[in-house]
Design a protein around this motif. Structure first.
Motif, PDB file in Angstrom:
ATOM      1  N   ARG A   1       0.821  -1.214   0.000  1.00 59.41           N
ATOM      2  CA  ARG A   1       0.000   0.000   0.000  1.00 59.41           C
ATOM      3  C   ARG A   1       0.854   1.261   0.000  1.00 59.41           C
ATOM      4  O   ARG A   1       0.376   2.326  -0.381  1.00 59.41           O
ATOM      5  CB  ARG A   1      -0.960  -0.017   1.200  1.00 59.41           C
TER       6      ARG A   1
ATOM      7  N   TRP B   1      -7.495  -0.471  -2.598  1.00 54.49           N
ATOM      8  CA  TRP B   1      -7.660  -1.095  -1.274  1.00 54.49           C
ATOM      9  C   TRP B   1      -8.216  -2.510  -1.421  1.00 54.49           C
ATOM     10  O   TRP B   1      -7.750  -3.443  -0.767  1.00 54.49           O
ATOM     11  CB  TRP B   1      -8.598  -0.266  -0.411  1.00 54.49           C
TER      12      TRP B   1
ATOM     13  N   ALA C   1      -9.025   4.796  -4.898  1.00 54.70           N
ATOM     14  CA  ALA C   1      -8.573   4.328  -3.591  1.00 54.70           C
ATOM     15  C   ALA C   1      -9.310   3.055  -3.184  1.00 54.70           C
ATOM     16  O   ALA C   1      -8.719   2.120  -2.631  1.00 54.70           O
ATOM     17  CB  ALA C   1      -8.770   5.421  -2.547  1.00 54.70           C
ATOM     18  N   THR C   2     -10.616   3.006  -3.470  1.00 51.10           N
ATOM     19  CA  THR C   2     -11.403   1.819  -3.138  1.00 51.10           C
ATOM     20  C   THR C   2     -10.925   0.606  -3.923  1.00 51.10           C
ATOM     21  O   THR C   2     -10.768  -0.491  -3.374  1.00 51.10           O
ATOM     22  CB  THR C   2     -12.896   2.068  -3.433  1.00 51.10           C
TER      23      THR C   2
ATOM     24  N   VAL D   1     -10.888  10.090  -7.066  1.00 53.09           N
ATOM     25  CA  VAL D   1      -9.859   9.622  -6.132  1.00 53.09           C
ATOM     26  C   VAL D   1     -10.432   8.548  -5.200  1.00 53.09           C
ATOM     27  O   VAL D   1      -9.775   7.547  -4.903  1.00 53.09           O
ATOM     28  CB  VAL D   1      -9.288  10.798  -5.331  1.00 53.09           C
TER      29      VAL D   1
ATOM     30  N   LEU E   1       1.991   3.672  -4.330  1.00 55.81           N
ATOM     31  CA  LEU E   1       1.899   5.123  -4.495  1.00 55.81           C
ATOM     32  C   LEU E   1       3.011   5.688  -5.374  1.00 55.81           C
ATOM     33  O   LEU E   1       2.809   6.662  -6.103  1.00 55.81           O
ATOM     34  CB  LEU E   1       1.947   5.815  -3.126  1.00 55.81           C
TER      35      LEU E   1
ATOM     36  N   LEU F   1      -3.151   5.379 -10.527  1.00 59.55           N
ATOM     37  CA  LEU F   1      -2.824   6.508  -9.669  1.00 59.55           C
ATOM     38  C   LEU F   1      -2.174   7.659 -10.437  1.00 59.55           C
ATOM     39  O   LEU F   1      -1.982   8.739  -9.887  1.00 59.55           O
ATOM     40  CB  LEU F   1      -1.897   6.058  -8.537  1.00 59.55           C
TER      41      LEU F   1
ATOM     42  N   SER G   1     -11.410   0.925  -9.944  1.00 62.23           N
ATOM     43  CA  SER G   1     -10.280   1.837 -10.059  1.00 62.23           C
ATOM     44  C   SER G   1     -10.259   2.538 -11.412  1.00 62.23           C
ATOM     45  O   SER G   1     -10.011   3.746 -11.502  1.00 62.23           O
ATOM     46  CB  SER G   1      -8.980   1.050  -9.855  1.00 62.23           C
TER      47      SER G   1
END
Length: 310
Positions: A23, A302, A298-299, A294, A27, A269, A147
């Protein structure tokens, strides 16, 4: 940042904890590749694409050499033994992908560069299935769909009609070819020799520069020499250190931890960080669709990484 697949993962503090945390790793490629697309487009016309790619990988190899040196004596024989896959990975992920991206940036927009990159996770899934018979799980399908919806929300500014109005240019075909090249690189990373990540990165960077050298010479002789200017030096510095050394080490490690299908989602991202950079550096205004996009990305990420090893 990446380690050998055979290296024990028992250490769980400090830098090692970050190296083993998907995680966090997910990024870095998105952040630095967003900057790469912006840099590529901003200097298009002033800096030749092959020259930028050649000096990017030359500088990246020199930057990482001091860190890789302690491991190279042990790892060079093994990489030489596996030279066919090393050559294929270096060609696909280093020489071809980034050169085609810089060629594409000459004739298309930064928006199109980012949008076309968001298709990469789908291409990775297709390549993984046909090359290794790897089936995508329901969780992966849901994660990629959520995503990608978020990425398209950012790109379209929350208006789906924008996507139908995008005008595609010759550069977009180059970008699609670049996406396919990197998708196959991502898929084939599972076949890389079990060497230290720094050794693998140095060999890839140096090999990529070597593959590009004859094309760089030809580009120069044909009238597009690499200019020596503040813009070109800063561009090479950014793409060599951030978009190459840090992003590639993080992405390769992410593939080790999560597999190609999930790691490929890191590209979603790119528009997230592109938006953040635009707000921070260019003074652009945040809108509701930014938050929606976003949140969806992010969901999805994750969902894809929640069961990953820490």
């Amino acid at each position: 940042m990446t380690t050998s697949p055979n290296e024990p993962a028992s250490r769980s503090t400090g830098l090692r904890a970050l190296i083993d945390e998907p995680r966090f790793l997910v990024l870095l490629p998105g952040l630095f590749w967003a900057g790469n697309s912006i840099v590529a487009r901003s200097i298009a016309g002033d800096v030749p694409p092959i020259g930028l790619a050649f000096w990017r990988w030359t500088a990246a190899a020199l930057l990482i050499l001091p860190l890789a040196w302690p491991h190279l004596r042990r790892d060079v024989p093994l990489m030489r033994q596996h030279w066919p896959i090393m050559l294929v990975l270096t060609a696909l992920g280093i020489a071809i992908f980034n050169t085609l991206l810089y060629v594409a940036a000459q004739t298309t927009t930064a928006l199109n560069l980012v949008m076309l990159q968001t298709t990469m996770p789908i291409v990775v899934v297709i390549a993984s299935f046909f090359m290794f018979g790897q089936r995508v799980t329901r969780t992966q399908v849901a994660a990629i769909a959520i995503s990608m919806t978020g990425a398209l929300t950012l790109i379209s500014h929350g208006d789906p009609a924008v996507l139908t109005q995008l005008q595609f240019k010759r550069g977009d075909l180059w970008m699609l070819a670049a996406v396919v090249s990197y998708a196959f690189y991502t898929t084939l990373l599972r076949l890389r020799p079990p060497v230290h990540g720094l050794s693998f990165a140095f060999a890839s960077f140096a090999g990529g520069a070597a593959l590009l050298l004859p094309f760089y010479i030809a580009e120069t002789l044909l009238g597009r020499p690499m200019p020596v200017s503040m813009a070109s030096v800063l561009a090479v510095a950014y793409v060599a250190f951030f978009a190459s050394v840090l992003a590639y080490l993080a992405f390769n490690r992410l593939v080790e931890l999560l597999g190609a299908n999930t790691a490929g989602m890191a590209v979603h991202l790119v528009p997230v960080f592109g938006t953040i950079l635009a707000v921070l550096l260019l003074g652009e205004t945040l809108h509701a669709y930014h938050g929606v996009g976003v949140a969806l990305i992010a969901t999805g990420i994750w969902l894809a990484t929640r069961r990953a090893p820490a």
